[in-house]
Structures are given as structure tokens and as C-alpha cells.
Design a protein around this motif. Structure first.
Motif, PDB file in Angstrom:
ATOM      1  N   GLY A   1       0.415  -8.169  11.136  1.00  0.00           N
ATOM      2  CA  GLY A   1      -0.226  -6.908  11.497  1.00  0.00           C
ATOM      3  C   GLY A   1      -1.506  -6.697  10.689  1.00  0.00           C
ATOM      4  O   GLY A   1      -1.667  -7.272   9.613  1.00  0.00           O
TER       5      GLY A   1
ATOM      6  N   GLY B   1      -2.782  -3.872   9.335  1.00  0.00           N
ATOM      7  CA  GLY B   1      -2.694  -3.001   8.167  1.00  0.00           C
ATOM      8  C   GLY B   1      -3.963  -2.207   7.902  1.00  0.00           C
ATOM      9  O   GLY B   1      -4.334  -1.980   6.757  1.00  0.00           O
ATOM     10  N   THR B   2      -4.618  -1.789   8.992  1.00  0.00           N
ATOM     11  CA  THR B   2      -5.925  -1.122   8.841  1.00  0.00           C
ATOM     12  C   THR B   2      -5.858   0.147   8.000  1.00  0.00           C
ATOM     13  O   THR B   2      -6.824   0.482   7.330  1.00  0.00           O
ATOM     14  CB  THR B   2      -6.513  -0.744  10.219  1.00  0.00           C
ATOM     15  OG1 THR B   2      -5.449  -0.204  11.006  1.00  0.00           O
ATOM     16  CG2 THR B   2      -7.084  -1.959  10.916  1.00  0.00           C
ATOM     17  N   ARG B   3      -4.695   0.814   8.021  1.00  0.00           N
ATOM     18  CA  ARG B   3      -4.628   2.100   7.309  1.00  0.00           C
ATOM     19  C   ARG B   3      -4.632   1.959   5.787  1.00  0.00           C
ATOM     20  O   ARG B   3      -4.743   2.944   5.070  1.00  0.00           O
ATOM     21  CB  ARG B   3      -3.409   2.900   7.787  1.00  0.00           C
ATOM     22  CG  ARG B   3      -3.676   3.540   9.141  1.00  0.00           C
ATOM     23  CD  ARG B   3      -2.557   4.467   9.521  1.00  0.00           C
ATOM     24  NE  ARG B   3      -1.396   3.719   9.982  1.00  0.00           N
ATOM     25  CZ  ARG B   3      -0.176   4.229  10.079  1.00  0.00           C
ATOM     26  NH1 ARG B   3       0.041   5.483   9.719  1.00  0.00           N
ATOM     27  NH2 ARG B   3       0.825   3.504  10.526  1.00  0.00           N
ATOM     28  N   MET B   4      -4.523   0.725   5.306  1.00  0.00           N
ATOM     29  CA  MET B   4      -4.660   0.534   3.855  1.00  0.00           C
ATOM     30  C   MET B   4      -6.133   0.643   3.449  1.00  0.00           C
ATOM     31  O   MET B   4      -6.436   0.812   2.273  1.00  0.00           O
ATOM     32  CB  MET B   4      -4.132  -0.842   3.435  1.00  0.00           C
ATOM     33  CG  MET B   4      -2.653  -1.023   3.599  1.00  0.00           C
ATOM     34  SD  MET B   4      -1.685   0.097   2.573  1.00  0.00           S
ATOM     35  CE  MET B   4      -1.746  -0.750   1.001  1.00  0.00           C
TER      36      MET B   4
ATOM     37  N   LYS C   1      -2.472  -6.374   3.872  1.00  0.00           N
ATOM     38  CA  LYS C   1      -1.538  -5.351   3.381  1.00  0.00           C
ATOM     39  C   LYS C   1      -0.393  -5.920   2.558  1.00  0.00           C
ATOM     40  O   LYS C   1      -0.061  -5.397   1.489  1.00  0.00           O
ATOM     41  CB  LYS C   1      -0.992  -4.571   4.585  1.00  0.00           C
ATOM     42  CG  LYS C   1       0.092  -3.594   4.213  1.00  0.00           C
ATOM     43  CD  LYS C   1       0.342  -2.574   5.290  1.00  0.00           C
ATOM     44  CE  LYS C   1       1.098  -3.116   6.457  1.00  0.00           C
ATOM     45  NZ  LYS C   1       1.427  -2.045   7.427  1.00  0.00           N
TER      46      LYS C   1
ATOM     47  N   ASP D   1       6.016  -5.772   5.405  1.00  0.00           N
ATOM     48  CA  ASP D   1       5.494  -4.541   4.799  1.00  0.00           C
ATOM     49  C   ASP D   1       6.614  -3.543   4.496  1.00  0.00           C
ATOM     50  O   ASP D   1       6.359  -2.356   4.312  1.00  0.00           O
ATOM     51  CB  ASP D   1       4.416  -3.908   5.690  1.00  0.00           C
ATOM     52  CG  ASP D   1       4.950  -3.474   7.040  1.00  0.00           C
ATOM     53  OD1 ASP D   1       6.140  -3.719   7.333  1.00  0.00           O
ATOM     54  OD2 ASP D   1       4.169  -2.889   7.820  1.00  0.00           O
TER      55      ASP D   1
ATOM     56  N   TYR E   1       9.375   6.437  14.668  1.00  0.00           N
ATOM     57  CA  TYR E   1      10.281   5.287  14.751  1.00  0.00           C
ATOM     58  C   TYR E   1      10.883   5.077  16.133  1.00  0.00           C
ATOM     59  O   TYR E   1      10.981   5.999  16.933  1.00  0.00           O
ATOM     60  CB  TYR E   1      11.423   5.456  13.741  1.00  0.00           C
ATOM     61  CG  TYR E   1      10.918   5.551  12.330  1.00  0.00           C
ATOM     62  CD1 TYR E   1      10.403   4.434  11.685  1.00  0.00           C
ATOM     63  CD2 TYR E   1      10.922   6.771  11.657  1.00  0.00           C
ATOM     64  CE1 TYR E   1       9.914   4.518  10.395  1.00  0.00           C
ATOM     65  CE2 TYR E   1      10.439   6.870  10.363  1.00  0.00           C
ATOM     66  CZ  TYR E   1       9.935   5.745   9.737  1.00  0.00           C
ATOM     67  OH  TYR E   1       9.444   5.838   8.463  1.00  0.00           O
TER      68      TYR E   1
ATOM     69  N   GLY F   1       8.641   1.452   5.280  1.00  0.00           N
ATOM     70  CA  GLY F   1       7.527   0.599   5.676  1.00  0.00           C
ATOM     71  C   GLY F   1       6.245   1.148   5.061  1.00  0.00           C
ATOM     72  O   GLY F   1       6.076   2.356   4.947  1.00  0.00           O
TER      73      GLY F   1
ATOM     74  N   ASN G   1       2.343   1.665   5.193  1.00  0.00           N
ATOM     75  CA  ASN G   1       1.154   1.660   6.047  1.00  0.00           C
ATOM     76  C   ASN G   1      -0.077   2.149   5.300  1.00  0.00           C
ATOM     77  O   ASN G   1      -1.184   1.774   5.634  1.00  0.00           O
ATOM     78  CB  ASN G   1       1.394   2.553   7.274  1.00  0.00           C
ATOM     79  CG  ASN G   1       2.580   2.063   8.079  1.00  0.00           C
ATOM     80  OD1 ASN G   1       2.618   0.919   8.516  1.00  0.00           O
ATOM     81  ND2 ASN G   1       3.582   2.908   8.235  1.00  0.00           N
ATOM     82  N   THR G   2       0.138   3.019   4.318  1.00  0.00           N
ATOM     83  CA  THR G   2      -0.978   3.610   3.586  1.00  0.00           C
ATOM     84  C   THR G   2      -0.752   3.437   2.090  1.00  0.00           C
ATOM     85  O   THR G   2       0.337   3.080   1.660  1.00  0.00           O
ATOM     86  CB  THR G   2      -1.056   5.125   3.852  1.00  0.00           C
ATOM     87  OG1 THR G   2       0.131   5.725   3.317  1.00  0.00           O
ATOM     88  CG2 THR G   2      -1.146   5.438   5.334  1.00  0.00           C
TER      89      THR G   2
ATOM     90  N   GLU H   1       2.082   5.544   0.798  1.00  0.00           N
ATOM     91  CA  GLU H   1       3.410   4.929   0.929  1.00  0.00           C
ATOM     92  C   GLU H   1       3.594   3.802  -0.085  1.00  0.00           C
ATOM     93  O   GLU H   1       4.695   3.564  -0.569  1.00  0.00           O
ATOM     94  CB  GLU H   1       3.617   4.432   2.362  1.00  0.00           C
ATOM     95  CG  GLU H   1       3.919   5.578   3.313  1.00  0.00           C
ATOM     96  CD  GLU H   1       3.655   5.247   4.776  1.00  0.00           C
ATOM     97  OE1 GLU H   1       4.076   6.030   5.623  1.00  0.00           O
ATOM     98  OE2 GLU H   1       3.012   4.214   5.072  1.00  0.00           O
TER      99      GLU H   1
END
Ligand code: UD1
Ligand code: CA
Length: 456
Positions: A20, A22-25, A31, A110, A146, A232, A234-235, A238
Motif C-alpha cells: 500500500g 501509505g500516503t497519509r504518513m 510506511k 502496517d 472497517y 492499523g 495510517n497516520t 496512529e
């Protein structure tokens, strides 16, 4: 003889999805390489799998993720050429595992908090129920993002409906897909051959295998997982949450294994930290990568350690900084505001106050006085300082490397040592003291005008 009954499971392969974006990182690095407890996120997943002794651990990556391949080596990576969804990602492992006869656990790179015990429960559930697919279920506080688990009246799982595709009635289901799933291998490949991207996201969903399994008369069951285990990332928020949970876990394990943490919440450990028995760690201690602590070691408040070995009975800190390449021998004392870097300090030596000892060896029972500095760097290269056993280095000494102080030698306080000090000799390398008789009195008299006697 043990009378425990060991359950034997079918051969196992683990497929970790990590392709994936992982753009939100908002990060340059993939990621799954962001660290948790100083280890790339994905290495936690790999070790949780590794402890199950699987025949195979494979990681699905995107093209260009060479750094991920390096981080998980010697485990194999396969490439998913485009991020077409979790089902497509799992398919990337098919070529290698198509003849594998056993079970396959699919999990996410992740979601680093998953434990071996939790994965074991999937295997147990399969052997107890004979189900073809076992899915991790959890009940999050907020189920919004989810996939929802749809059960029939006998608690069999009949479908997973992704949030984006769920009806409002399905959205009311609280039981969600944790993401970890176990499949009988042949069943997985058959079902993956049937999924299509006709859904809200236009992706191949791994989760569509469940409804298809029902049509193929395969059975699916759910094992409840604690929400922490399937967190999980994503940011970076998290990521911080996972770090916190991982630290709690590491502290708990350290204490259960016989270490005292005076204020556990303030101690930071690394995934690879090794701590012996009857170790005491004070408040606000940070332990970086590659630290190995022997038995009965005391690490007092506010120490920072990285890539060091500390042998039995040593006392460190408060306020000590131990940098990579350092070995602290048994019963050594390292005191406040002492920095060690690439230093080998032999047993019983003491460096108690305000020193920098870098690129050095310190012999057994040597005593290094307050403010001793090894001048290891000449602006171009680093050089070695060798201090013999039972040597005594007076306070505020500069040892200009490369230099050697022999066994049992003394160095007078305030010395700048540039030449070898022979064993058992005294070296004094500072300006000699001269006392000038009455100088201070004369000086004062010159500066302070004589008081006139009072006139009446
Ligand atoms: C997934 C599940 C959802 C579940 C949730 C739990 C699907 C379709 N949905 O949703 O039911 O509740 O996890 O967190 O499986 N990946 C790839 N290639 C891709 C897409 C994803 O390798 O093309 C990897 C990602 O790197 C990630 C994992 O698969 O590690 C999960 O993907 P993600 O897009 O985060 O799935 P979710 O939408 O969270
Ligand atoms: Ca996710």
C-alpha cells in the motif's frame, strides 16, 4: 516427561501485505519502515510470524520498495505491480506458494502489534472447528472504517462487507474485520481467482473471499482479537499510539522477566532490548537499539543508552550517556554526566563524574577522575586512548589520542597527556606552580587608595 499435549498444525506460510502507498504518513519512506520501539514496523509483524515456525514468510511489496526488502531479509518479497487492493496483493504470493500444501495466514505489514499468541489462536480455531477460513474479529469503539463481519444464526461468518459498500443496516454491525485471516492454501487460491473489482473502491478485496467461500461450501469462522492487536497505522498519530502500546508491552515483559522499573511509564525500551535478572531501572531512562544489560545492573534516572553491553553488577548514572560500541564490564561505576562512546571499560573501573571517554579502553579497576576527556578527534580522524588496569587519572585531564597510560600509572590532575605514560609512573603535564611572596598584598595596596585619617 511433560504431559502437555502439543497440538500439531498443518504446515504454515505467512503472507504479509505491504504494498500500500501509505500516503497519509506524508513521508518519503515506505510506511512499514517507520519505526516502533526502534525497529521498522514490519519487522514486528515478521517476528510475530517467525515465532510460529512457518515454512515460509513472504512480504508483498510495491515496485521500488527495496528498503523494505532489505529490512525483512532473509524473508522473500514478491511484488504487486499496482495497488489494486488486498485481494490482488495476496495473489502476488500465489506463484511462489501455488503448490504449498498447508495453511496460509494473510496479515498486514502496517498492523505491527499482532502477537504470536493471537496468530496461534487462528490455527487452534481451525483445528478445533475444521473451518476452511478463520478471520480475526474485533469490536472497535468506532467501527466506521472497517469491514463488517456478517454472521449467520450459528455464528458462521458468511460475508465481510467493506465500509464503503455496506448498507445502513450492515453499518450497524459492531463486529469488524481485524485484517488477519487464515486460509487453507488451495481454498485461498481458488477464491482469489473469483474475486472482481466491482465495488465502491474498484479494488480486488481479499474480504470478498468470504462470501465466495459460502458458495463453494467452505466454512468460515471468527476468532475475537483484542483491538490493540489489529491496530492499523495510517497516520503518524496512529504511529504514536502504537508506540505507546508497544512500550507498555515491552515494559510489562521486562518486569515479568525480573527487572524493576521504578516508574515504568517513563522508561523507553527497544524491541531488541535484553535485560537480565534483578536489574533496576530508574525514571526517565531511554534505551535505544542494541542494548544488552546483565544481571543486577542498576541504571539510575535520566540515562540514555544505545548499542551498548552492560555486564553484571554495573551501576550507571544518573544522567549518563552510553553511545554505540561501548562495553561496560562487571561492577563498573559510570556516574553523572559521563559520556562513553566506543569505549571498553573493564570490570571494577570507575568513571564517576563529568567525563567524555570515546574510542578508548579502560583497564580493570582504573579510576578516571572528574572531568577527564579523551581528545579522540584531530579534525580528520579518530584515535585510540588506552588506559591500563588500576591506572589513576587525576581530575580535569585531557588525554590526547593516540596515547597510552600504562597499568597502575598515575596522572596528575589538570594534565594534558600527549606522550605514553609508562606503567606505574607518575605523569604531570601542566605548568609548574610559582608562589610570589606578598604579591597579593602589594597589588591591593596599589589599587586601593589609602584612607586619609579622619580630621576633627
Ligand atoms: C482492510 C480490510 C477491512 C479491515 C481492515 C482492518 C480489505 C478489503 N479490507 O481495510 O475489512 O477491517 O483492513 O484494518 O481487505 N495493501 C497492499 N496492496 C493493495 C492494497 C493494500 O499491499 O493494493 C496492503 C496495505 O499496505 C496494508 C494492507 O494491505 O498493509 C491493508 O490495506 P488497507 O488499504 O489499509 O485496507 P483497509 O481499507 O484498512
Ligand atoms: Ca488500513
Amino acid at each position: 516427561m511433560s504431559n502437555e499435549i502439543e497440538t500439531t498444525f498443518p504446515p504454515l506460510a505467512c503472507v504479509i501485505l505491504a504494498a500500500g502507498r501509505g500516503t497519509r504518513m506524508r513521508s518519503e519512506i515506505p510506511k512499514v519502515l517507520h519505526p516502533i520501539a526502534n525497529s521498522p514496523m514490519i519487522t514486528h509483524v515478521v517476528s510475530a510470524c517467525g515465532a510460529l515456525n512457518p515454512a515460509n514468510v513472504m512480504v508483498v511489496v510495491a515496485p521500488g520498495m527495496d528498503a523494505v526488502e532489505k529490512a525483512v531479509a532473509p524473508h522473500r518479497c514478491v511484488k504487486q505491480s499496482e495497488p489494486l487492493g488486498t485481494g490482488d496483493a495476496a495473489k502476488a504470493a500465489q506463484e511462489t506458494l501455488k503448490d504449498f500444501d498447508g495453511d496460509i495466514i494473510v496479515l498486514f505489514g502496517d498492523a505491527p502489534l499482532v502477537t504470536t499468541e493471537a496468530l496461534r489462536r487462528l490455527q487452534l480455531k481451525r483445528s478445533e472447528t475444521g473451518a476452511d477460513i478463520v478471520v480475526s474479529g474485533f469490536t472497535p469503539e468506532d467501527p466506521t472504517p472497517y469491514g463488517r463481519l456478517v454472521l449467520d444464526s450459528r455464528e458462521n461468518l458468511i460475508a465481510i462487507v467493506e465500509a464503503a459498500d455496506a448498507t445502513s443496516q450492515q453499518r450497524d454491525i459492531r463486529l469488524c474485520n481485524g485484517g488477519v485471516m487464515l486460509f487453507e492454501a488451495k481454498t485461498l487460491w481458488t477464491l482469489l481467482g473469483q474475486i472482481n473489482p466491482v465495488n465502491a473502491k474498484g479494488e480486488y478485496y481479499l474480504t470478498d473471499c468470504i462470501a465466495l467461500a459460502g458458495e463453494a461450501r467452505k466454512t468460515c469462522v471468527v476468532v475475537p482479537f483484542p483491538p490493540d492487536q489489529v491496530l492499523g497505522i495510517n497516520t503518524r498519530c496512529e504511529l504514536a499510539k502504537a508506540e505507546k502500546l508497544m512500550q507498555q508491552r515491552l515494559r510489562g515483559n521486562a518486569m515479568l522477566n525480573g527487572a524493576t522499573l521504578i516508574d515504568p511509564e517513563t522508561v523507553y525500551l527497544s524491541a531488541d532490548t535484553k535485560i537480565g535478572r534483578d536489574v533496576t531501572i530508574g525514571p526517565n531512562v531511554v534505551i535505544g537499539r542494541g542494548v544488552e544489560i546483565g544481571d543486577k545492573v542498576e541504571i539510575r534516572a535520566f540515562c540514555h543508552l544505545e548499542q551498548v553491553r552492560i555486564d553484571n553488577g554495573a551501576m550507571i548514572g544518573p544522567f549518563a550517556r552510553l553511545r554505540p560500541g561501548t562495553v561496560v564490564g562487571a561492577h563498573v561505576h559510570i556516574g553523572n554526566f559521563v559520556e562513553l562512546k566506543n569505549a571498553k571499560v573493564d570490570s571494577g573501573a570507575k568513571i564517576n563524574h563529568l567525563s567524555y571517554i570515546g574510542d578508548a579502553t579502560v583497564g580493570a579497576r582504573a579510576n578516571i577522575g572528574a572531568g577527564t576527556i579523551t581528545c579522540n578527534y584531530d579534525g580528520f580522524r579518530k584515535h585510540l586512548t588506552q588506559i591500563g588496569s588500576e591506572a589513576f587519572i587525576g581530575s580535569n585531564t585531557a588525554l590526547v589520542a593516540p596515547v597510552k597510560v600504562g597499568d597502575g600509572a598515575f596522572v596528575g590532575a589538570g594534565s594534558v597527556i600527549t606522550l605514553e605514560v609508562p606503567s606505574k609512573a607518575l605523569a604531570v603535564a601542566r605548568g609548574r606552580q610559582t608562589n610570589i611572596k606578598d604579591w597579593a598584598r602589594r597589588f591591593r595596596e596599589e589599587k586601593v587608595p589609602k584612607k586619609e585619617p579622619p580630621t576633627h
